[in-house]
Scaffold this motif. Sequence first.
Motif, PDB file in Angstrom:
ATOM      1  N   VAL A   1      -0.985  -3.859 -14.182  1.00 28.06           N
ATOM      2  CA  VAL A   1      -1.375  -1.929 -14.695  1.00 28.06           C
ATOM      3  C   VAL A   1      -2.311  -2.271 -15.446  1.00 28.06           C
ATOM      4  O   VAL A   1      -2.917  -2.801 -16.601  1.00 28.06           O
ATOM      5  N   THR A   2      -3.901  -1.871 -15.452  1.00 25.73           N
ATOM      6  CA  THR A   2      -5.199  -1.652 -16.057  1.00 25.73           C
ATOM      7  C   THR A   2      -5.498  -0.121 -16.266  1.00 25.73           C
ATOM      8  O   THR A   2      -5.726   0.902 -15.789  1.00 25.73           O
TER       9      THR A   2
ATOM     10  N   HIS B   1      -5.602   3.743  -8.120  1.00 28.83           N
ATOM     11  CA  HIS B   1      -5.986   4.135  -8.855  1.00 28.83           C
ATOM     12  C   HIS B   1      -5.237   5.129  -9.292  1.00 28.83           C
ATOM     13  O   HIS B   1      -5.173   6.615  -8.174  1.00 28.83           O
ATOM     14  N   ASP B   2      -4.959   6.287 -10.253  1.00 30.40           N
ATOM     15  CA  ASP B   2      -4.350   7.550 -10.372  1.00 30.40           C
ATOM     16  C   ASP B   2      -4.638   8.263 -11.551  1.00 30.40           C
ATOM     17  O   ASP B   2      -4.677   6.839 -12.849  1.00 30.40           O
ATOM     18  N   PRO B   3      -4.162   9.257 -11.819  1.00 33.74           N
ATOM     19  CA  PRO B   3      -5.036  10.064 -13.175  1.00 33.74           C
ATOM     20  C   PRO B   3      -4.046   9.161 -13.800  1.00 33.74           C
ATOM     21  O   PRO B   3      -4.292  10.022 -15.761  1.00 33.74           O
ATOM     22  N   SER B   4      -2.673   9.156 -13.598  1.00 32.90           N
ATOM     23  CA  SER B   4      -1.556   9.029 -15.081  1.00 32.90           C
ATOM     24  C   SER B   4      -1.445   7.658 -15.556  1.00 32.90           C
ATOM     25  O   SER B   4      -2.036   6.820 -15.296  1.00 32.90           O
ATOM     26  N   PRO B   5      -1.634   7.871 -17.139  1.00 36.11           N
ATOM     27  CA  PRO B   5      -1.656   6.185 -17.571  1.00 36.11           C
ATOM     28  C   PRO B   5      -0.590   5.817 -18.024  1.00 36.11           C
ATOM     29  O   PRO B   5       0.112   4.526 -18.520  1.00 36.11           O
ATOM     30  N   GLN B   6       0.408   6.089 -17.700  1.00 39.56           N
ATOM     31  CA  GLN B   6       2.172   6.022 -17.065  1.00 39.56           C
ATOM     32  C   GLN B   6       2.001   4.628 -16.878  1.00 39.56           C
ATOM     33  O   GLN B   6       2.036   4.754 -15.485  1.00 39.56           O
ATOM     34  N   PRO B   7       2.775   3.480 -17.020  1.00 37.95           N
ATOM     35  CA  PRO B   7       2.354   2.478 -15.884  1.00 37.95           C
ATOM     36  C   PRO B   7       3.596   1.953 -14.923  1.00 37.95           C
ATOM     37  O   PRO B   7       4.649   3.457 -15.581  1.00 37.95           O
ATOM     38  N   PRO B   8       3.850   1.887 -14.259  1.00 40.98           N
ATOM     39  CA  PRO B   8       5.063   1.751 -13.299  1.00 40.98           C
ATOM     40  C   PRO B   8       6.126   0.958 -14.266  1.00 40.98           C
ATOM     41  O   PRO B   8       6.539   0.040 -15.291  1.00 40.98           O
TER      42      PRO B   8
ATOM     43  N   VAL C   1      -3.352  -0.241 -10.564  1.00 37.53           N
ATOM     44  CA  VAL C   1      -1.887  -1.040 -10.597  1.00 37.53           C
ATOM     45  C   VAL C   1      -2.499  -1.813  -8.975  1.00 37.53           C
ATOM     46  O   VAL C   1      -2.724  -1.165  -8.085  1.00 37.53           O
ATOM     47  N   SER C   2      -2.960  -3.024  -9.270  1.00 34.65           N
ATOM     48  CA  SER C   2      -2.617  -4.420  -8.740  1.00 34.65           C
ATOM     49  C   SER C   2      -2.083  -5.203  -8.040  1.00 34.65           C
ATOM     50  O   SER C   2      -1.238  -5.548  -9.211  1.00 34.65           O
ATOM     51  N   ALA C   3      -1.968  -5.283  -6.921  1.00 35.89           N
ATOM     52  CA  ALA C   3      -1.381  -6.273  -6.367  1.00 35.89           C
ATOM     53  C   ALA C   3      -1.293  -7.756  -5.475  1.00 35.89           C
ATOM     54  O   ALA C   3      -2.516  -7.048  -4.693  1.00 35.89           O
ATOM     55  N   LEU C   4      -1.719  -8.252  -6.367  1.00 37.74           N
ATOM     56  CA  LEU C   4      -2.353  -9.963  -5.144  1.00 37.74           C
ATOM     57  C   LEU C   4      -1.311 -10.323  -4.094  1.00 37.74           C
ATOM     58  O   LEU C   4       0.177 -10.985  -4.704  1.00 37.74           O
TER      59      LEU C   4
ATOM     60  N   VAL D   1       0.400  -1.020   0.224  1.00 38.31           N
ATOM     61  CA  VAL D   1       0.216   0.303  -0.027  1.00 38.31           C
ATOM     62  C   VAL D   1       0.927   1.266  -0.028  1.00 38.31           C
ATOM     63  O   VAL D   1       1.084   2.130  -0.793  1.00 38.31           O
ATOM     64  N   SER D   2       1.426   1.389   1.108  1.00 35.25           N
ATOM     65  CA  SER D   2       2.463   2.390   0.938  1.00 35.25           C
ATOM     66  C   SER D   2       3.436   3.013  -0.658  1.00 35.25           C
ATOM     67  O   SER D   2       3.316   3.549  -1.196  1.00 35.25           O
ATOM     68  N   GLU D   3       3.585   1.600  -1.091  1.00 35.99           N
ATOM     69  CA  GLU D   3       5.092   1.498  -1.921  1.00 35.99           C
ATOM     70  C   GLU D   3       3.292   2.356  -3.380  1.00 35.99           C
ATOM     71  O   GLU D   3       4.511   3.193  -4.211  1.00 35.99           O
ATOM     72  N   LEU D   4       2.764   1.391  -3.610  1.00 40.23           N
ATOM     73  CA  LEU D   4       1.639   1.820  -4.850  1.00 40.23           C
ATOM     74  C   LEU D   4       1.103   3.605  -4.653  1.00 40.23           C
ATOM     75  O   LEU D   4       1.141   4.276  -5.881  1.00 40.23           O
TER      76      LEU D   4
END
Length: 130
Positions: free
Chosen positions: A114-115, A79-86, A124-127, A48-51
């Motif tokens: 990343v969707t 979720h954030d407004p940038s389309p740029q993936p990590p 950006v999702s992490a399981l 959570v902190s990193e994302l």
Amino acid sequence: MDTMSADVAAPAHSGQSAADAREDARAFLDALLPPVTAEVAGNVILVVSELVTNALHHGGGAWTLDLTAHPDSIEVAVHDPSPQPPRLRTPDLNGGTGGFGWPLVNRLARTTTVTLQPSGGKAVSALIPR
């Protein structure tokens, strides 16, 4: 328990920080039954902190955090407004410009995705294994 979900939103320029997101994630985790182990909770909080930090620094400062508990995992989605993936980059050991977060998230998560969102931005999702 099938799933439990909590949505925590930070409007643009609200001043909410990664520390606020960590606090919300702790409250979410504390409410889960069966409870998660301390190790799993630590992994979720770190992801959570990193994302959220990445969304603050690279995504324009606005973010939304979604947490979902599944029987075998905890899903963290920011979720954030940038389309740029990590992107992976060489960690900066001397200049303090980062590069450690995305590899760490990928190491702790079973999967990351990343969707791009139809309305703009990305999720950006992490399981995290439970």
